[in-house]
Scaffold this active site. Structure first.
Site, PDB file in Angstrom:
ATOM      1  CE  LYS A  48      -3.966  -2.013  -0.231  1.00 19.26           C
ATOM      2  NZ  LYS A  48      -4.841  -1.872  -1.389  1.00 19.26           N
TER       3      LYS A  48
HETATM    4  N1  PMP Z   1      -3.390  -8.152   1.205  1.00 22.63           N
HETATM    5  C1  PMP Z   1      -3.513  -7.213   2.159  1.00 22.63           C
HETATM    6  C2  PMP Z   1      -2.943  -7.493   3.506  1.00 22.63           C
HETATM    7  C3  PMP Z   1      -4.179  -6.009   1.908  1.00 22.63           C
HETATM    8  O1  PMP Z   1      -4.285  -5.091   2.868  1.00 22.63           O
HETATM    9  C4  PMP Z   1      -4.738  -5.812   0.629  1.00 22.63           C
HETATM   10  C5  PMP Z   1      -5.486  -4.537   0.355  1.00 22.63           C
HETATM   11  N2  PMP Z   1      -6.848  -4.538   0.665  1.00 22.63           N
HETATM   12  C6  PMP Z   1      -4.608  -6.820  -0.340  1.00 22.63           C
HETATM   13  C7  PMP Z   1      -3.921  -7.965  -0.016  1.00 22.63           C
HETATM   14  C8  PMP Z   1      -5.215  -6.725  -1.710  1.00 22.63           C
HETATM   15  O2  PMP Z   1      -4.602  -5.748  -2.501  1.00 22.63           O
HETATM   16  P1  PMP Z   1      -5.493  -4.865  -3.450  1.00 22.63           P
HETATM   17  O3  PMP Z   1      -6.327  -3.962  -2.588  1.00 22.63           O
HETATM   18  O4  PMP Z   1      -4.520  -4.095  -4.275  1.00 22.63           O
HETATM   19  O5  PMP Z   1      -6.348  -5.762  -4.260  1.00 22.63           O
END
Ligand code: PMP
Length: 346
Positions: A48
């Site tokens: 993130k």
């Molecule tokens: N794994 C974790 C620990 C996350 O915080 C997130 C984000 N929601 C994701 C995977 C998935 O990534 P994305 O939001 O880019 O699909």
């Protein structure tokens, strides 16, 4: 974003360019070569960081943000932490509206990074004025010059991975990647990375990982939002009870669902076999690879990249707590060594 310097201007210089690490043991019986993109090497310990930095720098470039302005988001998780970190360096106020389900540890972590945290009742519906969505919207309207990140509905979430994660993987694999396996929450990681990779080679197969209790897989297959698919599950950050516009379903070849229990055990197995201490969704992504391997998805010569989104330290009171695992019933059908491996010398 270069990590070849001796001295970095600030912590944001270290965002991105995360390593691709070969998995040598957990996949040793499987066909193909397996490479993990370990996003815990970002300074905020998750993928993130990439979207927080990209979205805020785009807003600066467009003249929407200036020092002293306020950034608003609705998350107690990785995105909140990354936005708080970027805000410290760039001199923004950071406001995070979080659910009362968030652990005290998480709230303390965000406050330590200088964020102002609004804790909103978890039991109210999304359109209740007290919900964290509505509180964030209201604050955004009230605070002049504020920017609401809204990661589930922000195109720049996809763009961050299209411009960074995708090109990194193409170059790190010398263009030899055949499969991408990634969790889908907002969908930004998988959609943006896939878009770039498929532009280079349309034959690369992109597989999204979804949770039981989430609507994404069925929506991908039928374009139907089926609320009967929704029920509570424990993995955080994976799957959703709505359809995010930050997911480009056309870039994803198929979805596979994984369970809370198997994902938790697989995350622990990654630590034991590869020495990598990663989060719950990394366990989910690896669990998906196990299931795909059983289905005969991979063959010799394939180069499979799996994204490990964050670090294990955020899950100490969850999957890395034997007590929590026991409380969920996750040890019931297993014979795993747990607290027995700790010896207290009196
Ligand atoms: N794994 C974790 C620990 C996350 O915080 C997130 C984000 N929601 C994701 C995977 C998935 O990534 P994305 O939001 O880019 O699909």
């Amino acid at each position: 974003m270069s990590k070849n310097k001796q001295v970095f201007d600030n912590v944001l210089d270290l965002v991105g360019n995360t390593p691709l690490i070969k998995l040598n043991n957990i996949t040793s019986e499987f066909k193909g070569e397996y490479l993990a993109k370990v996003e815990a090497f970002n300074p905020g310990h998750s993928t993130k960081d990439r979207i927080a930095l990209h979205i805020l720098e785009e807003a600066e470039r467009k003249g929407i943000l200036k020092p002293g302005d306020t950034i608003i988001e609705t998350t107690s998780g990785n995105t909140g932490f990354s936005i708080a970190m970027v805000s410290v360096i760039k001199g923004y106020e950071c406001i995070l509206a979080v659910s009362s389900k968030s652990s005290a540890d998480k709230i303390d972590m965000l406050r330590t990074m200088g964020a102002k945290v609004y804790v909103c009742p978890a039991h109210v519906s999304a359109d209740d004025p007290r919900s964290y969505y509505e509180v964030a919207k209201r604050l955004h309207q009230e605070i002049e010059g504020s920017v609401y990140i809204n990661q589930y509905f922000n195109e720049l979430n996809i763009d961050a991975h299209y411009k960074n994660t995708g090109p990194e993987l193409w170059s790190q694999t010398n263009g030899e990647i055949t499969h991408l396996v990634a969790c889908s929450g907002t969908g930004g990681t998988i959609s943006g990375t896939a878009k770039y990779l498929k532009e280079q080679n349309p034959n690369i197969k992109v597989i999204g990982v979804d949770a039981y209790g989430s609507v994404l897989k069925k929506y991908h297959e039928t374009r139907e939002f089926d609320k009967n698919e929704i029920y509570p599950y424990r993995i955080e950050g994976l799957g959703k009870n709505l359809i995010p516009t930050a997911t480009d379903f056309d870039q994803i070849d198929k979805f596979i669902k994984v369970s809370d229990e198997e994902s938790a055990h697989t995350a622990r197995e990654i630590a034991r076999t590869e020495g990598l201490f990663v989060g719950y969704t990394s366990g989910a992504a690896m669990q998906a690879i196990k299931q795909l391997n059983e289905e005969g998805e991979f063959k010799d010569g394939d180069k499979i990249v799996v994204i490990f989104p964050d670090h294990g330290s955020r899950y100490m009171s969850k999957i890395y707590s034997d007590k929590w695992m026991e409380d969920q019933g996750f040890f019931d059908s297993r014979n795993e060594e747990t607290v027995k491996t700790v010896q207290y010398i009196k």
